[in-house]
Design a protein around this motif. Structure first.
Motif, PDB file in Angstrom:
ATOM      1  N   UNK A  48       0.819  -1.221   0.000  1.00 26.97           N
ATOM      2  CA  UNK A  48       0.000   0.000   0.000  1.00 26.97           C
ATOM      3  C   UNK A  48       0.847   1.263   0.000  1.00 26.97           C
ATOM      4  N   UNK A  49       2.151   1.111   0.274  1.00 30.82           N
ATOM      5  CA  UNK A  49       3.028   2.277   0.429  1.00 30.82           C
ATOM      6  C   UNK A  49       3.832   2.460  -0.860  1.00 30.82           C
ATOM      7  N   UNK A  50       3.720   3.653  -1.434  1.00 35.24           N
ATOM      8  CA  UNK A  50       4.340   3.916  -2.735  1.00 35.24           C
ATOM      9  C   UNK A  50       5.398   5.005  -2.637  1.00 35.24           C
ATOM     10  N   UNK A  51       6.428   4.864  -3.486  1.00 39.18           N
ATOM     11  CA  UNK A  51       7.471   5.893  -3.546  1.00 39.18           C
ATOM     12  C   UNK A  51       7.321   6.645  -4.859  1.00 39.18           C
ATOM     13  N   UNK A  52       7.758   7.886  -4.850  1.00 41.80           N
ATOM     14  CA  UNK A  52       7.655   8.760  -6.014  1.00 41.80           C
ATOM     15  C   UNK A  52       9.041   8.924  -6.614  1.00 41.80           C
ATOM     16  N   UNK A  53       9.173   8.545  -7.881  1.00 44.60           N
ATOM     17  CA  UNK A  53      10.468   8.607  -8.569  1.00 44.60           C
ATOM     18  C   UNK A  53      10.371   9.612  -9.712  1.00 44.60           C
ATOM     19  N   UNK A  54      11.420  10.417  -9.854  1.00 46.85           N
ATOM     20  CA  UNK A  54      11.415  11.439 -10.892  1.00 46.85           C
ATOM     21  C   UNK A  54      12.492  11.104 -11.917  1.00 46.85           C
ATOM     22  N   UNK A 123      -1.529  -0.247  -7.777  1.00 49.94           N
ATOM     23  CA  UNK A 123      -2.216   0.598  -6.790  1.00 49.94           C
ATOM     24  C   UNK A 123      -3.725   0.400  -6.847  1.00 49.94           C
ATOM     25  N   UNK A 124      -4.226   0.031  -8.014  1.00 46.06           N
ATOM     26  CA  UNK A 124      -5.671  -0.122  -8.174  1.00 46.06           C
ATOM     27  C   UNK A 124      -6.233  -1.295  -7.379  1.00 46.06           C
ATOM     28  N   UNK A 125      -5.358  -2.214  -6.971  1.00 45.70           N
ATOM     29  CA  UNK A 125      -5.797  -3.361  -6.173  1.00 45.70           C
ATOM     30  C   UNK A 125      -5.942  -2.987  -4.700  1.00 45.70           C
ATOM     31  N   UNK A 126      -5.491  -1.786  -4.332  1.00 43.46           N
ATOM     32  CA  UNK A 126      -5.516  -1.356  -2.927  1.00 43.46           C
ATOM     33  C   UNK A 126      -6.715  -0.437  -2.679  1.00 43.46           C
ATOM     34  N   UNK A 127      -7.407  -0.625  -1.530  1.00 43.80           N
ATOM     35  CA  UNK A 127      -8.509   0.299  -1.226  1.00 43.80           C
ATOM     36  C   UNK A 127      -7.980   1.717  -0.993  1.00 43.80           C
ATOM     37  N   UNK A 128      -6.831   1.817  -0.329  1.00 46.46           N
ATOM     38  CA  UNK A 128      -6.158   3.108  -0.150  1.00 46.46           C
ATOM     39  C   UNK A 128      -4.676   2.887  -0.361  1.00 46.46           C
ATOM     40  N   UNK A 129      -3.971   3.967  -0.633  1.00 45.78           N
ATOM     41  CA  UNK A 129      -2.516   3.880  -0.798  1.00 45.78           C
ATOM     42  C   UNK A 129      -1.869   5.063  -0.087  1.00 45.78           C
ATOM     43  N   UNK A 130      -0.595   4.895   0.269  1.00 46.93           N
ATOM     44  CA  UNK A 130       0.140   5.963   0.936  1.00 46.93           C
ATOM     45  C   UNK A 130       1.265   6.447   0.033  1.00 46.93           C
ATOM     46  N   UNK A 131       1.432   7.760  -0.013  1.00 45.24           N
ATOM     47  CA  UNK A 131       2.557   8.375  -0.707  1.00 45.24           C
ATOM     48  C   UNK A 131       3.134   9.430   0.231  1.00 45.24           C
ATOM     49  N   UNK A 132       4.281   9.940  -0.105  1.00 46.47           N
ATOM     50  CA  UNK A 132       4.876  10.970   0.737  1.00 46.47           C
ATOM     51  C   UNK A 132       3.939  12.156   0.843  1.00 46.47           C
ATOM     52  N   UNK A 133       3.892  12.710   2.043  1.00 37.34           N
ATOM     53  CA  UNK A 133       3.057  13.890   2.263  1.00 37.34           C
ATOM     54  C   UNK A 133       3.760  15.172   1.878  1.00 37.34           C
ATOM     55  N   UNK A 134       4.961  15.081   1.341  1.00 32.96           N
ATOM     56  CA  UNK A 134       5.670  16.286   0.912  1.00 32.96           C
ATOM     57  C   UNK A 134       6.818  16.660   1.813  1.00 32.96           C
ATOM     58  N   UNK A 135       7.082  15.821   2.809  1.00 33.33           N
ATOM     59  CA  UNK A 135       8.275  16.028   3.641  1.00 33.33           C
ATOM     60  C   UNK A 135       8.600  14.694   4.303  1.00 33.33           C
ATOM     61  N   UNK A 136       9.838  14.558   4.708  1.00 31.91           N
ATOM     62  CA  UNK A 136      10.259  13.350   5.408  1.00 31.91           C
ATOM     63  C   UNK A 136       9.502  13.284   6.726  1.00 31.91           C
ATOM     64  N   UNK A 137       8.961  12.094   7.034  1.00 32.66           N
ATOM     65  CA  UNK A 137       8.245  11.936   8.289  1.00 32.66           C
ATOM     66  C   UNK A 137       6.740  12.017   8.149  1.00 32.66           C
ATOM     67  N   UNK A 138       6.252  12.298   6.942  1.00 24.45           N
ATOM     68  CA  UNK A 138       4.815  12.412   6.722  1.00 24.45           C
ATOM     69  C   UNK A 138       4.401  11.630   5.483  1.00 24.45           C
ATOM     70  N   UNK A 139       3.373  10.808   5.644  1.00 22.80           N
ATOM     71  CA  UNK A 139       2.767  10.084   4.523  1.00 22.80           C
ATOM     72  C   UNK A 139       1.314  10.514   4.448  1.00 22.80           C
ATOM     73  N   UNK A 140       0.761  10.540   3.238  1.00 17.35           N
ATOM     74  CA  UNK A 140      -0.664  10.795   3.105  1.00 17.35           C
ATOM     75  C   UNK A 140      -1.311   9.561   2.493  1.00 17.35           C
ATOM     76  N   UNK A 141      -2.485   9.227   3.034  1.00 16.97           N
ATOM     77  CA  UNK A 141      -3.210   8.041   2.582  1.00 16.97           C
ATOM     78  C   UNK A 141      -4.544   8.464   2.010  1.00 16.97           C
TER      79      UNK A 141
END
Length: 164
Positions: A48-54, A123-141
């Protein structure tokens, strides 16, 4: 939400009237935490936890890919999904300049500019997913559909196949 200041990602979700849950996790100031540890620290299934790659494409444009923390981005599949000949990971030193975020706190929501954003279809198999909330230490679901909508993203198979 408590005393923590809202991040750009949170403000964007609120502006779009999207419900989300913020998850805080302990970290050393300024130190990125790997995704597997983030999943453990937030008590979440790593799927459920995803990372953002650029990445940067052969066309010099930037492309954003969101993949499960335990998966590896397949650069060939990623380039195909983005509609370019090839993509390469950008240098860590360029993350802030390109996205407005720092390494370990890069969210697919609320970057400085709107980039082509592709979420791994898992991600579509997950009811919710988490990504970074925009800073280290925070995730948004929130739901994958909401994240894809607010980032104007799409889904594709973009991770390397692993023999289980």
């Amino acid at each position: 939400m408590g005393k923590e200041a809202k991040t750009n990602a949170m403000r964007m979700l609120e502006r779009a009237k999207i419900n989300y849950t913020a998850h805080e996790y302990p970290h050393e100031e300024g130190q990125a935490v790997d995704g597997a540890s983030v999943a453990k620290l937030t008590g979440q299934d790593p799927a459920k936890v995803f990372k953002t790659l650029v990445t940067q494409g052969a066309d010099r444009n930037y492309y954003v890919f969101v993949v499960p923390v335990l998966a590896e981005l397949d650069l060939k599949k990623a380039a195909k999904a983005a509609g370019v000949k090839s993509v390469a990971m950008i240098h860590v030193a360029d993350i802030n300049k390109v996205t407005g975020y720092i390494r370990g706190g890069c969210s697919p929501v609320g970057m400085k500019k709107q980039y082509v954003t592709v979420f791994d279809e898992s991600c579509l198999a997950q009811p919710t997913m988490l990504v970074s909330g925009g800073r280290i230490g925070t995730q948004i679901e929130c739901t994958p559909a909401d994240l894809i909508q607010v980032s104007r993203g799409k889904t594709a198979a973009i991770t390397q196949e692993h023999a289980e």
